[in-house]
Design a protein around this motif. Structure first.
Motif, PDB file in Angstrom:
ATOM      1  N   UNK A  75      -1.360   9.317 -18.967  1.00  0.00           N
ATOM      2  CA  UNK A  75      -1.300  10.382 -17.973  1.00  0.00           C
ATOM      3  C   UNK A  75       0.163  10.693 -17.675  1.00  0.00           C
ATOM      4  N   UNK A  76       0.421  11.935 -17.343  1.00  0.00           N
ATOM      5  CA  UNK A  76       1.770  12.456 -17.142  1.00  0.00           C
ATOM      6  C   UNK A  76       2.639  11.644 -16.181  1.00  0.00           C
ATOM      7  N   UNK A  77       2.002  11.123 -15.113  1.00  0.00           N
ATOM      8  CA  UNK A  77       2.775  10.492 -14.030  1.00  0.00           C
ATOM      9  C   UNK A  77       3.679   9.368 -14.523  1.00  0.00           C
ATOM     10  N   UNK A  78       3.229   8.634 -15.531  1.00  0.00           N
ATOM     11  CA  UNK A  78       4.013   7.503 -16.039  1.00  0.00           C
ATOM     12  C   UNK A  78       5.427   7.960 -16.398  1.00  0.00           C
ATOM     13  N   UNK A  79       5.516   9.106 -17.049  1.00  0.00           N
ATOM     14  CA  UNK A  79       6.818   9.612 -17.487  1.00  0.00           C
ATOM     15  C   UNK A  79       7.453  10.544 -16.463  1.00  0.00           C
ATOM     16  N   UNK A  80       6.614  11.283 -15.734  1.00  0.00           N
ATOM     17  CA  UNK A  80       7.145  12.218 -14.737  1.00  0.00           C
ATOM     18  C   UNK A  80       8.023  11.502 -13.722  1.00  0.00           C
ATOM     19  N   UNK A  81       7.610  10.305 -13.328  1.00  0.00           N
ATOM     20  CA  UNK A  81       8.381   9.543 -12.342  1.00  0.00           C
ATOM     21  C   UNK A  81       9.741   9.136 -12.900  1.00  0.00           C
ATOM     22  N   UNK A 139       3.226   7.620  -6.721  1.00  0.00           N
ATOM     23  CA  UNK A 139       4.292   7.127  -5.841  1.00  0.00           C
ATOM     24  C   UNK A 139       4.539   5.632  -6.046  1.00  0.00           C
ATOM     25  N   UNK A 140       3.524   4.896  -6.471  1.00  0.00           N
ATOM     26  CA  UNK A 140       3.743   3.473  -6.783  1.00  0.00           C
ATOM     27  C   UNK A 140       4.723   3.346  -7.954  1.00  0.00           C
ATOM     28  N   UNK A 191       0.833  -1.202   0.000  1.00  0.00           N
ATOM     29  CA  UNK A 191       0.000   0.000   0.000  1.00  0.00           C
ATOM     30  C   UNK A 191       0.864   1.246   0.000  1.00  0.00           C
ATOM     31  N   UNK A 192       0.564   2.166  -0.870  1.00  0.00           N
ATOM     32  CA  UNK A 192       1.368   3.391  -0.991  1.00  0.00           C
ATOM     33  C   UNK A 192       0.476   4.629  -1.066  1.00  0.00           C
ATOM     34  N   UNK A 193       1.144   5.779  -1.101  1.00  0.00           N
ATOM     35  CA  UNK A 193       0.468   7.065  -0.966  1.00  0.00           C
ATOM     36  C   UNK A 193      -0.285   7.528  -2.210  1.00  0.00           C
ATOM     37  N   UNK A 223      -4.261   7.469  -2.762  1.00  0.00           N
ATOM     38  CA  UNK A 223      -3.542   6.281  -2.310  1.00  0.00           C
ATOM     39  C   UNK A 223      -3.283   5.396  -3.528  1.00  0.00           C
ATOM     40  N   UNK A 224      -2.474   4.378  -3.330  1.00  0.00           N
ATOM     41  CA  UNK A 224      -2.115   3.505  -4.447  1.00  0.00           C
ATOM     42  C   UNK A 224      -1.591   2.181  -3.938  1.00  0.00           C
ATOM     43  N   UNK A 225      -1.162   1.345  -4.866  1.00  0.00           N
ATOM     44  CA  UNK A 225      -0.695   0.005  -4.525  1.00  0.00           C
ATOM     45  C   UNK A 225       0.409  -0.403  -5.492  1.00  0.00           C
ATOM     46  N   UNK A 226       1.394  -1.094  -4.940  1.00  0.00           N
ATOM     47  CA  UNK A 226       2.442  -1.675  -5.780  1.00  0.00           C
ATOM     48  C   UNK A 226       2.343  -3.189  -5.614  1.00  0.00           C
ATOM     49  N   UNK A 227       2.338  -3.927  -6.732  1.00  0.00           N
ATOM     50  CA  UNK A 227       2.301  -5.387  -6.638  1.00  0.00           C
ATOM     51  C   UNK A 227       3.622  -5.958  -7.145  1.00  0.00           C
TER      52      UNK A 227
END
Ligand SMILES: *Cc1c(COP(=O)(O)O)cnc(C)c1O
Length: 393
Positions: free
Chosen positions: A92-98, A68-69, A62-64, A200-204
């Motif tokens: 969406x931007x986040x894919x590349x922003x990270x 952040x995932x 579980x992440x923020x 919130x988010x999730x990493x698997x």
């Protein structure tokens, strides 16, 4: 003039969904309030177990946020300065922003105009000695071709991070997205199919060592307490989000099937109209409106995204026509990532990403949320039919 014109249809309405479970949400809120456990703990752990089971992965972290995932995934894989990461230019931007935030370089791959997902033939031209990873995005609720992505990555020795932010519950040949790559990143932003009450988010993950590394990075790279192995961050999920999301989680399949029913009804009502076709490779070239297709039949319809031919002015006219009838819509996404101001100069030799660049002027997402009523659905169909008639008049 249709009588449906007075029906208000927002692009997304969470009030009925949340209203139905108001008592359970309130009880979950009270439970967390009175527990005085506001950081990590049993609510987060239970949610991690349940989502990992849903995603058929060994680990759920579980992440923020969904962002952040992705960031944590890149950090856990050790992606950094000097590395390149293949990213679809239409997402969406986040894919590349990270990717940029860890000091690596995003390299744009074009997308398929029918599935909106990554075009691996184009990605192959962009892969070089510095390429370390690829991030397939399961856009609008539909899985990328994961057989092809995994073959592509293993031939080239690349790590795979699946961006599943829009696709919790979607499958590829019977297996959940997020279970194929090294890591899967999910978001519970309110507009996603499992929408939270904040971020919130999730990493698997399936690899134990990688999951352990991600868990440590989630808390400032700390293990044990106050001993820092790595430079991580604060990427924790709030127990309050976990508790509230746990109320919705058992209902996700129901939400998703209602979305699918609305999508099927759009196809039935709009598909037969003159000027409308399904967005497949054999669609007639003169179609005005292309309806999105769930190619694997296992998508979750986070968005129902039309393509309007004839350029941005005609697409914008449909959007204005809908807005005048109190029907919400939005453009996901107006610019491909290579066109974003912050990424100017990134990419090789000012190349243009042909399909991704064109889609920004064609796409329009219309309401497909679970609680859309039959009357609201009919109002959307009536308004689109009316607009089509105006185009051909
Ligand atoms: C929503 C989304 C994200 C980011 O998720 P947040 O929870 O908003 O940070 C990343 N990628 C895609 C494709 C998204 O749709």
């Amino acid at each position: 003039m249709s009588s449906a014109q007075n029906v208000n249809v927002p692009l997304l309405d969470l009030a009925p969904q949340n209203g139905e479970i108001d008592a359970e949400l309130t009880e979950a809120f009270r439970r967390v309030l009175h527990s005085c456990r506001y950081i990590m703990g049993p609510e987060v752990e239970a949610f991690e177990r349940d989502t990992a089971a849903l995603c058929q992965t060994r680990h759920g972290i579980g992440v923020s946020s969904g962002t952040d995932a992705i960031l944590l995934a890149l950090m856990a894989l050790g992606v950094g300065p000097g590395d390149e990461v293949i990213v679809p230019a239409f997402t969406f931007f986040a894919t590349a922003g990270c990717v940029a935030r860890v000091g690596a370089t995003p390299v744009w791959a074009d997308v398929c105009p029918h599935s909106f997902n990554i075009d691996l033939a184009d990605a192959a031209k962009k892969t070089g000695p510095r390429t370390k990873a690829i991030i397939p995005v399961h856009l609008f609720g539909q899985s990328a071709d994961m057989d092809a992505v995994l073959a592509f990555a293993s031939e080239r020795g690349l790590r795979v991070i699946e961006d599943c932010a829009q696709s919790l519950g979607a499958k590829w040949h019977g297996r959940p997205v997020g279970s194929f790559g090294d890591l899967g990143a999910y978001s519970f932003f309110p507009s996603k199919n499992l929408g939270g009450f904040g971020d919130s988010g999730l990493l698997t993950a399936n690899d134990d060592a990688l999951a352990e590394r991600a868990r440590i990075l989630r808390v400032h790279g700390m293990e044990p307490k106050y001993y820092h192995k790595f430079v991580g961050g604060n990427f924790r999920m709030d127990p309050l989000q976990a508790a509230l999301l746990a109320v919705k989680l058992p209902r996700l399949a129901g939400y998703n099937s209602r979305r699918a029913a609305h999508a099927a009804a759009y196809h039935a009502a709009l598909g037969a109209l003159p000027g409308v076709a399904s967005n497949t490779p054999d669609a007639p070239a003169d179609a005005l409106l292309l309806l999105p297709v769930d190619f694997s039949g296992e998508g979750i319809w986070n968005q129902f995204t039309l393509r309007v031919s004839g350029g941005a002015a005609r697409r914008d006219s449909l959007r204005a026509h809908l807005a005048a009838r109190s029907i919400g819509s939005d453009i996901y996404y107006p610019l491909s990532l290579d066109q974003q101001e912050c990424f100017r100069g990134i990419g090789r030799g000012g190349e243009t990403i042909r399909v991704a660049g064109r889609l920004g002027g064609e796409v329009l997402s219309i309401p497909v949320y679970p609680d859309l009523s039959a009357e609201q659905h009919a109002a959307v169909v009536a308004a689109i039919r009316e607009w089509l008639e105006l185009q051909t008049a």
